[in-house]
Design a protein around this motif. Structure first.
Motif, mmCIF file in Angstrom:
data_model
loop_
_atom_site.group_PDB
_atom_site.id
_atom_site.type_symbol
_atom_site.label_atom_id
_atom_site.label_comp_id
_atom_site.label_asym_id
_atom_site.label_seq_id
_atom_site.Cartn_x
_atom_site.Cartn_y
_atom_site.Cartn_z
ATOM 1 N N MET A 28 47.383 -16.391 -40.798
ATOM 2 C CA MET A 28 46.039 -16.221 -40.252
ATOM 3 C C MET A 28 45.412 -14.908 -40.728
ATOM 4 S SD MET A 28 44.979 -18.850 -38.784
ATOM 5 C CE MET A 28 43.525 -18.190 -37.983
ATOM 6 N N GLN A 29 46.241 -13.886 -40.922
ATOM 7 C CA GLN A 29 45.708 -12.627 -41.465
ATOM 8 C C GLN A 29 45.077 -12.883 -42.835
ATOM 9 O OE1 GLN A 29 48.903 -9.801 -41.567
ATOM 10 N NE2 GLN A 29 48.731 -9.332 -39.398
ATOM 11 N N TRP A 30 45.772 -13.605 -43.671
ATOM 12 C CA TRP A 30 45.268 -13.876 -45.017
ATOM 13 C C TRP A 30 43.980 -14.711 -44.971
ATOM 14 C CZ3 TRP A 30 45.487 -12.103 -49.707
ATOM 15 C CH2 TRP A 30 44.928 -12.862 -50.737
ATOM 16 N N PHE A 31 43.993 -15.796 -44.195
ATOM 17 C CA PHE A 31 42.827 -16.683 -44.145
ATOM 18 C C PHE A 31 41.606 -16.034 -43.503
ATOM 19 C CE2 PHE A 31 45.921 -20.131 -44.908
ATOM 20 C CZ PHE A 31 45.288 -20.714 -45.997
ATOM 21 N N THR A 32 41.813 -15.049 -42.653
ATOM 22 C CA THR A 32 40.677 -14.382 -42.017
ATOM 23 C C THR A 32 40.304 -13.079 -42.724
ATOM 24 O OG1 THR A 32 42.080 -13.165 -40.470
ATOM 25 C CG2 THR A 32 41.240 -15.331 -39.741
ATOM 26 N N GLY A 33 40.901 -12.805 -43.865
ATOM 27 C CA GLY A 33 40.593 -11.567 -44.583
ATOM 28 C C GLY A 33 41.013 -10.334 -43.808
ATOM 29 N N ASN A 34 42.139 -10.447 -43.099
ATOM 30 C CA ASN A 34 42.680 -9.351 -42.290
ATOM 31 C C ASN A 34 41.681 -8.868 -41.242
ATOM 32 O OD1 ASN A 34 45.397 -8.949 -43.037
ATOM 33 N ND2 ASN A 34 44.735 -8.053 -44.960
ATOM 34 N N ILE A 35 41.025 -9.814 -40.584
ATOM 35 C CA ILE A 35 40.046 -9.473 -39.550
ATOM 36 C C ILE A 35 40.670 -8.621 -38.453
ATOM 37 C CG2 ILE A 35 40.389 -11.543 -38.131
ATOM 38 C CD1 ILE A 35 36.977 -9.986 -38.935
ATOM 39 N N GLY A 36 41.960 -8.711 -38.269
ATOM 40 C CA GLY A 36 42.647 -7.901 -37.265
ATOM 41 C C GLY A 36 42.588 -6.414 -37.537
ATOM 42 N N TYR A 37 42.264 -6.034 -38.750
ATOM 43 C CA TYR A 37 42.149 -4.624 -39.121
ATOM 44 C C TYR A 37 40.687 -4.235 -39.295
ATOM 45 C CZ TYR A 37 47.097 -5.157 -40.142
ATOM 46 O OH TYR A 37 48.441 -5.410 -40.048
ATOM 47 N N LEU A 52 43.960 -3.333 -46.258
ATOM 48 C CA LEU A 52 43.751 -2.800 -44.910
ATOM 49 C C LEU A 52 45.055 -2.534 -44.147
ATOM 50 C CD1 LEU A 52 40.594 -4.827 -43.848
ATOM 51 C CD2 LEU A 52 40.703 -2.423 -44.533
ATOM 52 N N PRO A 53 46.051 -3.445 -44.182
ATOM 53 C CA PRO A 53 47.314 -3.132 -43.483
ATOM 54 C C PRO A 53 47.989 -1.867 -44.033
ATOM 55 C CG PRO A 53 47.216 -5.461 -43.994
ATOM 56 C CD PRO A 53 46.063 -4.805 -44.719
ATOM 57 N N GLU A 54 47.930 -1.684 -45.323
ATOM 58 C CA GLU A 54 48.525 -0.502 -45.953
ATOM 59 C C GLU A 54 47.825 0.773 -45.472
ATOM 60 O OE1 GLU A 54 48.609 1.346 -50.463
ATOM 61 O OE2 GLU A 54 48.367 -0.813 -50.207
ATOM 62 N N VAL A 55 46.501 0.736 -45.387
ATOM 63 C CA VAL A 55 45.732 1.884 -44.907
ATOM 64 C C VAL A 55 46.090 2.193 -43.460
ATOM 65 C CG1 VAL A 55 43.401 2.718 -44.389
ATOM 66 C CG2 VAL A 55 43.846 1.521 -46.537
ATOM 67 N N MET A 56 46.180 1.165 -42.634
ATOM 68 C CA MET A 56 46.521 1.382 -41.230
ATOM 69 C C MET A 56 47.903 2.020 -41.087
ATOM 70 S SD MET A 56 46.151 -1.152 -38.068
ATOM 71 C CE MET A 56 46.728 -0.739 -36.445
ATOM 72 N N ASP A 57 48.854 1.574 -41.880
ATOM 73 C CA ASP A 57 50.207 2.140 -41.828
ATOM 74 C C ASP A 57 50.245 3.591 -42.290
ATOM 75 O OD1 ASP A 57 51.222 -0.232 -40.874
ATOM 76 O OD2 ASP A 57 51.919 -0.929 -42.837
ATOM 77 N N ALA A 58 49.328 3.971 -43.177
ATOM 78 C CA ALA A 58 49.358 5.307 -43.775
ATOM 79 C C ALA A 58 48.618 6.368 -42.952
ATOM 80 C CB ALA A 58 48.760 5.250 -45.180
#
Length: 101
Positions: A28-37, A52-58
């Motif tokens: 779902m992250q992929w299909f929504t363009g990582n809308i969770g971030y 976006l996930p990489e940025v959030m982790d950093a």
């Protein structure tokens, strides 16, 4: 959701306090363009969705946004709350708002 007066609003506050981290599985992250971030996207729209996930982790400051889910009860609440209560600083139902003087 939060509503701020023009004096209290800032670009940073709008991005960090009015956005949330929507938890969902990897597909779902992929299909929504990582809308969770999405809160990260509001800070810098040039970051591609797949980074976006990489940025959030950093960046530690990005790692504790309010969390949103889409459980059936959460969706039902979206229809129930209709008004902003300045005193409570939250959304309330019409019934809750009508019960006060």
């Amino acid at each position: 959701m939060q509503i701020a007066s023009p004096e209290a609003w800032s670009y940073y506050r709008g991005a960090m306090e009015s956005s949330s981290d929507m938890r969902m599985n990897k597909v779902m992250q992929w299909f929504t363009g990582n809308i969770g971030y999405h809160h990260i996207h509001h800070l810098n729209v040039r970051i591609p969705f797949y980074r976006l996930p990489e940025v959030m982790d950093a960046i530690p400051e990005l790692q504790s946004p309010p969390v949103t889910t889409l459980a059936p009860g959460d969706i039902a609440d979206c229809f129930r709350y209709a008004l902003w209560d300045e005193d409570k600083q939250s959304m309330v139902s019409c019934r809750e708002a009508g019960g006060r003087a």
